[in-house]
Design a protein around this motif. Structure first.
Motif, PDB file in Angstrom:
ATOM      1  N   MET A  40       1.047  -1.264  -0.077  1.00  0.00           N
ATOM      2  CA  MET A  40       0.008  -0.006   0.101  1.00  0.00           C
ATOM      3  C   MET A  40       0.701   1.109   0.084  1.00  0.00           C
ATOM      4  SD  MET A  40      -3.144  -1.011   0.009  1.00  0.00           S
ATOM      5  CE  MET A  40      -4.333  -0.236   1.069  1.00  0.00           C
TER       6      MET A  40
ATOM      7  N   THR B 123       2.191   4.569  -2.192  1.00  0.00           N
ATOM      8  CA  THR B 123       1.529   5.729  -2.834  1.00  0.00           C
ATOM      9  C   THR B 123       0.971   5.310  -4.389  1.00  0.00           C
ATOM     10  OG1 THR B 123       2.943   7.550  -1.987  1.00  0.00           O
ATOM     11  CG2 THR B 123       1.964   8.126  -3.767  1.00  0.00           C
TER      12      THR B 123
ATOM     13  N   ILE C  40      -1.608   2.559  -3.959  1.00  0.00           N
ATOM     14  CA  ILE C  40      -3.010   3.009  -3.505  1.00  0.00           C
ATOM     15  C   ILE C  40      -3.640   3.901  -4.841  1.00  0.00           C
ATOM     16  CG2 ILE C  40      -3.862   5.009  -2.226  1.00  0.00           C
ATOM     17  CD1 ILE C  40      -1.581   4.352  -0.133  1.00  0.00           C
ATOM     18  N   ALA C  41      -2.781   4.606  -5.764  1.00  0.00           N
ATOM     19  CA  ALA C  41      -3.204   5.269  -6.841  1.00  0.00           C
ATOM     20  C   ALA C  41      -3.727   4.342  -7.992  1.00  0.00           C
ATOM     21  CB  ALA C  41      -2.149   6.279  -7.298  1.00  0.00           C
TER      22      ALA C  41
END
Lengths: 176, 119
Positions: free
Chosen positions: B32, B34, B37-38
Motif C-alpha cells: 500500500m 503511494t 494506492i493510486a
C-alpha cells in the motif's frame, strides 16, 4: 495524482505505519454549507527532525535518497494548495507527526471525499496491532470509530477475524 | 446495529480463536505505497478482506505493507503459506483477487498467470 481524499488518507496513514505508529487518529471535518473541510492525521510514530520534515514535502527529494516516505505528502500538499487551502506538518523525533490540511471545499479542483468506508475498514483490519481513532464530522452528524474500543469489546478475538470483518463492514455501511 | 454486538461475536468466536494456532495458515500481504494506492490497492485489499470474511476463512490473515518497489506492477500482493514458496502477484484488481482467493487460498493452486515472482 490521487483521485479521492480517501486515497490521500490511505497514503498518509501508510507513512504513519512505516514510522512505527501504534496510535493513529484521523479526523475529517466538513461544513455542508461553507468552505470548511479539514483533514487532520496524527500519529505516535518515530517522528522527524525539522530538516527531514521539510524535505518530505518536496517531491523531488525522494528519488536520490531512497527515503521510506513516498510521494504522498507532496501530493496532499499539492491538492491542498491547488484548492487555495493550507497544509501544515509538525513533527518531533520520538513523539510523532501531525498533518493538518484545510481544503477550500468550494474549489472545483477539490477531489471528492471518495470511499471513506473502505479506507477505514481496510486500515482497521489490515493493521490489527495499531489503534485507530476515526472521526467524521459534518454539519448534521458525527461518526466516531475507536478500534481500541472495538478490541476491548472483542476480548481475545482478533479484529481481523472473519466475523468481525463482516460486522465492521455492515456497521460502517449503517453508520458512516 | 451497535458495537456492543461485538460481544456476541466474541462469545461465538472465542472457541475457534482458541483452536486457531497463534500463526495463521496463510498470510496475504497487500502493498500500500503511494503508487499502489493510486492504482487501486485499497480495492484489492478490501476484496481479500471481504472474501476472507464471507468465506469465514479463520486461518487466513490479510495485512498491508508499504511500497513494494516495483511501481509498474502495483497493486502487488504476496501470499505466504507455511512450508511453501512465497507467491508475489502483480497488477492485481478485485476480479483477480477473487480468483486468487478461490484457486490459491481455498484450493491450494497458485494462479500462475498473475504471479510475477515465486520466492
Amino acid at each position: 495524482m490521487m483521485d479521492e481524499i480517501a486515497s490521500h488518507i490511505m497514503d498518509i496513514v501508510a507513512n504513519s505505519l512505516t514510522a512505527g505508529a501504534h496510535n493513529i487518529s484521523v479526523l475529517i471535518e466538513k461544513d455542508n454549507e461553507g468552505p470548511l473541510f479539514i483533514l487532520d492525521i496524527k500519529d505516535d510514530g518515530v517522528g522527524m527532525d525539522s530538516e527531514t520534515a521539510k524535505k518530505v514535502q518536496d517531491p523531488f527529494f525522494s528519488t536520490k535518497t531512497g527515503r521510506k516516505v513516498g510521494l504522498g505528502i507532496p501530493l496532499l500538499k499539492g491538492t491542498a494548495e491547488t484548492t487555495g487551502g493550507t497544509f501544515s506538518l509538525t513533527s518531533e523525533p520520538g513523539r510523532g507527526t501531525r498533518i493538518r490540511v484545510a481544503f477550500n471545499a468550494g474549489h472545483p479542483d477539490l477531489p471528492p471525499l471518495g470511499n471513506l468506508k473502505d479506507t477505514i475498514l481496510v486500515l482497521a483490519v489490515g493493521n490489527p496491532e495499531v489503534n485507530f481513532l476515526f472521526t467524521y464530522k459534518d454539519s448534521s452528524r458525527e461518526f466516531v470509530l475507536d478500534t481500541a474500543e472495538v478490541k476491548e469489546l472483542l476480548g481475545g478475538v482478533p479484529i481481523n477475524h472473519p466475523e468481525v470483518i463482516s460486522f465492521l463492514s455492515k456497521y460502517l455501511d449503517e453508520h458512516l | 446495529m451497535n458495537l456492543e454486538e461485538l460481544k456476541k461475536i466474541r462469545e461465538k468466536a472465542q472457541k475457534d480463536v482458541e483452536l486457531r494456532q497463534k500463526q495463521a495458515r496463510i498470510r496475504v500481504v497487500v502493498g500500500m505505497g503511494t503508487s499502489g494506492i493510486a492504482s487501486g490497492a485499497r480495492e484489492v485489499l478490501k476484496t481479500f478482506v471481504e472474501e476472507i470474511g464471507r468465506r469465514n476463512l479463520t486461518d487466513v490473515v490479510v495485512t498491508q505493507t508499504g511500497e513494494k518497489g516495483l511501481a509498474s506492477r502495483e497493486p502487488m500482493v504476496e501470499v505466504f503459506e507455511e512450508g511453501k514458496p512465497v507467491v508475489v502477484y502483480g497488477s492485481m484488481d478485485p476480479e483477480r483477487s477473487k480468483r486468487v482467493v478461490v484457486e490459491h487460498i481455498v484450493n491450494g493452486n497458485p494462479v500462475s498467470e498473475y504471479a510475477i515472482e515465486v520466492m
